[in-house]
Scaffold this motif. Structure first.
Motif, short mmCIF file in Angstrom:
data_model
loop_
_atom_site.label_atom_id
_atom_site.label_comp_id
_atom_site.label_asym_id
_atom_site.label_seq_id
_atom_site.Cartn_x
_atom_site.Cartn_y
_atom_site.Cartn_z
N ASP A 258 5.48 33.75 -0.79
CA ASP A 258 4.66 33.33 0.35
C ASP A 258 5.26 32.08 0.97
OD1 ASP A 258 2.79 35.32 0.34
OD2 ASP A 258 1.47 34.30 -1.06
N HIS A 259 5.20 31.99 2.25
CA HIS A 259 5.72 30.78 2.89
C HIS A 259 5.01 30.54 4.22
CE1 HIS A 259 8.37 33.58 5.21
NE2 HIS A 259 8.38 34.22 4.07
N GLN A 260 5.12 29.29 4.65
CA GLN A 260 4.51 28.93 5.93
C GLN A 260 5.35 29.48 7.06
OE1 GLN A 260 1.88 27.31 6.83
NE2 GLN A 260 1.19 25.99 5.20
N GLY B 91 16.63 45.78 -0.21
CA GLY B 91 16.36 45.19 1.10
C GLY B 91 15.33 44.10 1.04
N ARG B 92 14.99 43.62 2.22
CA ARG B 92 14.04 42.51 2.33
C ARG B 92 13.18 42.71 3.56
NH1 ARG B 92 15.79 36.43 3.61
NH2 ARG B 92 15.86 37.38 5.66
N VAL B 93 11.92 42.38 3.42
CA VAL B 93 11.00 42.46 4.56
C VAL B 93 10.27 41.12 4.67
CG1 VAL B 93 9.00 43.63 5.57
CG2 VAL B 93 10.66 44.94 4.26
N VAL B 94 10.25 40.58 5.86
CA VAL B 94 9.46 39.38 6.11
C VAL B 94 8.30 39.78 7.02
CG1 VAL B 94 9.45 37.03 7.05
CG2 VAL B 94 11.53 37.94 6.00
N GLU C 68 -3.87 41.26 11.51
CA GLU C 68 -2.71 41.22 12.41
C GLU C 68 -1.39 41.08 11.67
OE1 GLU C 68 -3.11 38.33 15.54
OE2 GLU C 68 -5.02 39.18 16.21
N PRO C 69 -1.13 41.93 10.67
CA PRO C 69 0.17 41.83 10.02
C PRO C 69 1.28 42.29 10.97
CG PRO C 69 -0.99 43.75 9.21
CD PRO C 69 -1.94 43.05 10.13
N ALA D 194 0.23 32.86 8.05
CA ALA D 194 0.99 32.84 6.80
C ALA D 194 2.05 33.93 6.84
CB ALA D 194 0.06 33.06 5.61
N CYS D 195 3.05 33.78 6.03
CA CYS D 195 4.10 34.79 5.96
C CYS D 195 4.37 35.14 4.50
CB CYS D 195 5.41 34.29 6.59
SG CYS D 195 5.27 33.99 8.35
#
Lengths: 157, 227
Positions: free
Chosen positions: A148-150, B161-164, B177-178, B215-216
């Motif tokens: 998790d990150h800002q 892989g990677r997902v943000v 609201e993802p 937030a992410c």
């Protein structure tokens, strides 16, 4: 497990299935392809007794290996494929068969090694692609890391 | 009839010339900061806007003359400027407020921010730009963490892989609201969104009426060989 058993009465580095002069070897190869492994083993073993050329012998041993893979008996399969490769080290099907046998035994690094050897001889073979998928499914453990990150401001108000 | 045509032509030319005047960014060199979507990496660069010429980009250097690399032509609509870097396929869109340019860049996989301030002199006396202070919120505490399913198709193909993904959390801890900001492979998008839908956060005290918090979350999909 039947996916990798189409060894055929195969010759060396190309995709052709060579029907040999010995009817037992040819019929054995066909029986294995049809999934009649015991019958294929019986015919191929009989054909091998009369096989004089190295090529016929290597192909017969490779087919026997495929049959034992089909029967999910990896130990005799590995032994037979290794004998075949000692005669002809340029048969991608034999490497593929032994890779399948190693996969059944859970020897994944050995399987990967043989699979790469087979792919180096015949890169476009569909069989190899399928076998690689099966191997990946067995040997690769999925792992998901979460962090998790800002937001940097992109998503902030 | 002829005079009416001439009048129309003059009017058209006049309109064009007015539009032309508004369609230009001031010529000059800008010192820019390119920030990745996660805010992890940032890159400083020089961007040059010249009338009727492609945008150019260079790495700032105190010792040598910058080597300019041509990008696309800039399009400016009087409010926002648009251009593309064909080398990296980054598409830039930024708002010019008279003093600085702020906006987003995107390519097929990711999105990030960029911020530019004009360089004062040709000698490149660069003042490092500072993005405006962002409003920082306390990070919401996760309560229910759903792990995405690793797609079996990806395992078979040996894909990592990677997902943000970024989203908002309301005061009750509900995620909404993802939005996927970056996905190295589209195969990982769906499991990520499903996992986010099944996740929530702790509500925060006295949160009633407070705005949602952004937030992410980054999911890294890895395959470990089992020998």
């Amino acid at each position: 497990m039947g996916l990798w058993c189409a060894a055929g009465y195969a010759d060396t580095a190309d995709n052709r299935t060579v029907v040999g002069v010995d009817p037992d070897l040819s019929n054995g190869a066909l029986a294995i392809r049809m999934g009649s492994y015991e019958e294929g083993i019986r015919l191929t073993e009989r054909g091998l007794k009369g096989a004089h050329s190295k090529r016929d012998r290597a192909a017969g041993l490779s087919n026997l290996c495929a049959a034992y893979v089909g029967l999910e008996q990896p130990d005799p399969a590995i032994e037979l494929c290794s004998q075949s490769l000692a005669i002809n080290s340029n048969n991608w099907r034999t490497y593929s068969n032994r890779a399948a046998a190693f996969t059944i035994k859970g020897l994944y690094s050995e399987a990967l090694f043989d699979l790469d050897a087979a792919a180096a001889i015949n890169p476009g073979a569909r069989n190899l692609e399928v076998l690689r998928q099966i191997l990946n499914e067995r040997r690769l453990r999925p792992k998901i890391i979460m962090e998790d990150h800002q937001p940097t401001g992109l998503f902030s108000e | 009839m002829k005079s009416r045509f001439q009048f129309a032509l003059v009017l058209l030319l006049t309109c064009n010339s007015i539009a032309w005047a508004q369609d230009q960014l001031p010529d000059g060199v800008w010192h820019c900061l390119l920030i990745s979507s996660r805010g992890v990496t940032e890159q400083t660069t020089l961007v040059r806007f010249t009338t009727n010429k492609p945008v150019a980009m260079a790495t700032p250097s105190e010792e040598s003359i910058p080597l300019w690399r041509e990008l696309s032509m800039a399009r400016y609509d009087g409010h926002s400027v648009f251009f593309r870097d064909p080398g990296t396929d980054q598409r830039f869109e930024g708002v010019f407020d008279g003093e600085s340019i702020t906006g987003l860049w995107r390519n097929d996989h990711s999105v990030g921010e960029w911020w530019c301030a004009p360089v004062d002199a040709p000698g490149m006396q660069v003042v490092r730009p500072r993005p405006s202070e962002k409003k920082r919120y306390p990070f919401p505490h996760p309560m229910r963490l759903a792990t995405p399913r690793y797609p079996s198709q990806a395992v078979r193909a040996g894909l990592e892989g990677r997902v943000v993904a970024c989203f908002k959390v309301d005061s009750s801890g509900k995620l909404f609201e993802p939005q996927i900001l970056e996905a190295t492979n589209p195969i990982f998008r769906e499991p990520t969104l499903i996992a986010l839908e099944q996740s929530d956060f702790r509500s925060w005290p006295n949160g009633q009426g407070q705005p949602p918090r952004p937030a992410c979350r980054t999911y890294t999909f890895q395959l470990e060989p089992d020998y």
